[in-house]
Design a protein around this motif. Structure first.
Motif, mmCIF file in Angstrom:
data_model
loop_
_atom_site.group_PDB
_atom_site.id
_atom_site.type_symbol
_atom_site.label_atom_id
_atom_site.label_comp_id
_atom_site.label_asym_id
_atom_site.label_seq_id
_atom_site.Cartn_x
_atom_site.Cartn_y
_atom_site.Cartn_z
ATOM 1 N N TYR A 15 0.910 -3.082 15.281
ATOM 2 C CA TYR A 15 0.390 -2.083 14.467
ATOM 3 C C TYR A 15 0.418 -1.585 13.630
ATOM 4 C CZ TYR A 15 -3.829 0.460 13.493
ATOM 5 O OH TYR A 15 -5.088 1.211 13.048
ATOM 6 N N SER A 16 0.228 -1.729 12.318
ATOM 7 C CA SER A 16 0.507 -0.415 11.148
ATOM 8 C C SER A 16 -0.202 -0.119 10.539
ATOM 9 C CB SER A 16 1.302 -1.481 10.112
ATOM 10 O OG SER A 16 0.682 -3.067 9.633
ATOM 11 N N ILE A 53 -6.898 -3.152 1.936
ATOM 12 C CA ILE A 53 -6.993 -2.317 2.596
ATOM 13 C C ILE A 53 -6.341 -1.097 1.747
ATOM 14 C CG2 ILE A 53 -5.883 -1.490 4.929
ATOM 15 C CD1 ILE A 53 -8.539 -2.974 5.419
ATOM 16 N N PRO A 54 -5.059 -1.154 1.093
ATOM 17 C CA PRO A 54 -4.425 0.164 0.731
ATOM 18 C C PRO A 54 -5.760 0.830 -0.071
ATOM 19 C CG PRO A 54 -2.767 -1.547 0.723
ATOM 20 C CD PRO A 54 -4.643 -2.284 0.981
ATOM 21 N N PRO A 55 -7.180 0.721 -1.177
ATOM 22 C CA PRO A 55 -7.599 1.112 -1.842
ATOM 23 C C PRO A 55 -8.559 2.143 -0.442
ATOM 24 C CG PRO A 55 -7.662 -0.676 -2.886
ATOM 25 C CD PRO A 55 -7.083 -1.478 -1.172
ATOM 26 N N ALA A 81 3.889 6.064 -5.665
ATOM 27 C CA ALA A 81 3.824 5.713 -6.677
ATOM 28 C C ALA A 81 2.503 6.624 -7.494
ATOM 29 C CB ALA A 81 4.248 5.199 -7.193
ATOM 30 N N PHE A 82 1.232 6.022 -7.113
ATOM 31 C CA PHE A 82 -0.024 6.938 -7.430
ATOM 32 C C PHE A 82 0.461 8.692 -7.745
ATOM 33 C CE2 PHE A 82 -2.049 2.968 -6.874
ATOM 34 C CZ PHE A 82 -2.210 1.917 -8.274
ATOM 35 N N GLY A 139 0.765 -1.005 -0.109
ATOM 36 C CA GLY A 139 0.040 -0.329 -0.448
ATOM 37 C C GLY A 139 0.780 1.360 0.270
ATOM 38 N N PRO A 140 1.489 1.317 1.233
ATOM 39 C CA PRO A 140 2.144 2.804 1.070
ATOM 40 C C PRO A 140 2.885 3.001 -0.254
ATOM 41 C CG PRO A 140 2.552 1.414 2.803
ATOM 42 C CD PRO A 140 2.172 0.683 2.161
#
Length: 354
Positions: free
Chosen positions: A154-155, A102-104, A88-89, A82-83
């Motif tokens: 936890y992240s 989770i990233p979306p 990059a996006f 995700g990060p």
């Protein structure tokens, strides 16, 4: 599958394949603007280029020969998670990425509009979880309820962080009942934190499960199952990329072959273990076998209704745990892409290109 798919027309030449740490996308749209409710183009215009962050599937496309079926220039970016994909996006240096579910959610919470264009899971997901809950030596935790009062890695914004919140919810615990220790979920960080007593519990996956118990089991290190589905995996892209008709057409071609490429890896066990786990990841063949078997068989839903419903449940748990607004899971998916993986599997199955 009930019917064979008609292959889309591909009009670009053979793709140029390059392994890149970060590749530059054009900041200006390369094709006409495509409305969100417009049908996906049937053809990929000549000269279209797509930057893809999907490292393991890069190798699957190449080894299976399916990369030759992609009718556009493709540049591979060695980006995952995700990060990194979101960074990059935002830099407009990546068109599509491969992540957990989770990233979306996090991207849309942080003003980065993205859409999911492909979704997968695992057959028998509870028998083949991605993560186990690692328990530190001397922590004395034998059940999820035993997490009360303990320190847990936890992240935020990552799949491991969301899993922790879901585990607490299942155990009837709140964040006030435990101490969440923010740690990046990079390789070995969680297992090292467990071994060093920095945390009492942490979700660990892959070879970390095996190596953690092998190294520290004599000291009392263990793992316990969490009993939750943790298998969602998706492809997602920024909305602004999907508004570029040429790139949207290329993404459709990529998505269409995504399932077939992954099924090829399951049908070619020895070749895939050597190519990915041994040659690419630097693991022993024994560890590669362990990971291959732990992964289980992939599942590509023909209809996303159930996938979206489960995603909604996850959103609600994570929103409550983080104080973010509840999003509508349906809004995270671009259902124009929904039938494409099935089309590709119908056309190619697990055989790869012929």
């Amino acid at each position: 599958m009930s019917s064979k798919a008609t292959r889309r027309t591909l009009i670009a030449g053979a793709p140029a394949v390059a392994a890149l740490a970060l590749a530059a996308c054009s900041e200006e749209p390369s094709g006409p603007v495509l409305a969100a409710d417009a049908a996906l183009p049937d053809e990929v215009p000549s000269g279209t280029k797509l930057v893809v962050g999907d490292p393991s599937n890069q190798l699957a496309y190449e080894r299976s020969g399916l990369v030759k079926e992609l009718g556009f220039e493709i540049e591979w970016a060695n980006i995952s998670g995700g990060p990194k994909t979101q960074e990059a996006f935002r830099a407009q240096s990546l068109d599509i990425g491969s992540v957990a579910d989770i990233p979306p959610i996090h991207a849309n919470w942080t003003n980065l509009p993205t859409k999911i264009v492909a979704a997968s899971g695992r057959l028998e997901p509870l028998e083949h979880p991605i993560y186990d809950l690692g328990i530190a030596p001397g922590a004395g935790i034998t059940s999820l309820e035993g997490l009360r009062g303990k320190k847990i890695a936890y992240s935020p914004g990552q799949a491991q962080g969301a899993l922790v919140l879901r585990i607490l919810d299942k155990a009837g615990l709140s964040q006030d009942d435990v101490e969440l220790i923010e740690l990046p979920s990079t390789a070995d960080t969680y297992s090292n934190a467990l071994a060093g007593g920095e945390v009492d519990a942490a979700p660990i996956g892959g070879t970390q499960v095996k190596s953690y118990v092998n190294k520290y089991g004599a000291d009392g290190a263990t793992t316990i199952p969490h009993g939750l589905r943790d298998d969602p995996w998706v492809l997602y892209a920024p909305v602004e990329v999907l508004e570029d008709a040429s790139k949207a057409a290329a993404i459709a071609e990529y998505v269409r072959l995504w399932g077939a490429a992954r099924l090829w890896t399951r049908a070619n066990r020895e070749e895939w273990i050597n190519a990915w786990f041994v040659e690419h990841e630097g693991l022993s063949y024994e560890d590669g076998e362990y990971l291959f078997d732990r992964e289980g068989e992939p599942d590509f839903p023909e209809n996303w209704d159930e996938t979206i419903a489960r995603h909604q449940e996850t959103i609600e748990v994570v929103a409550e745990g983080t104080g973010n607004p509840v999003l509508e899971a349906e809004d995270l998916y671009d259902r124009r892409f929904e039938p494409l993986v099935t089309e590709g599997i119908d056309a190619y199955g697990e055989a790869g290109a012929t």
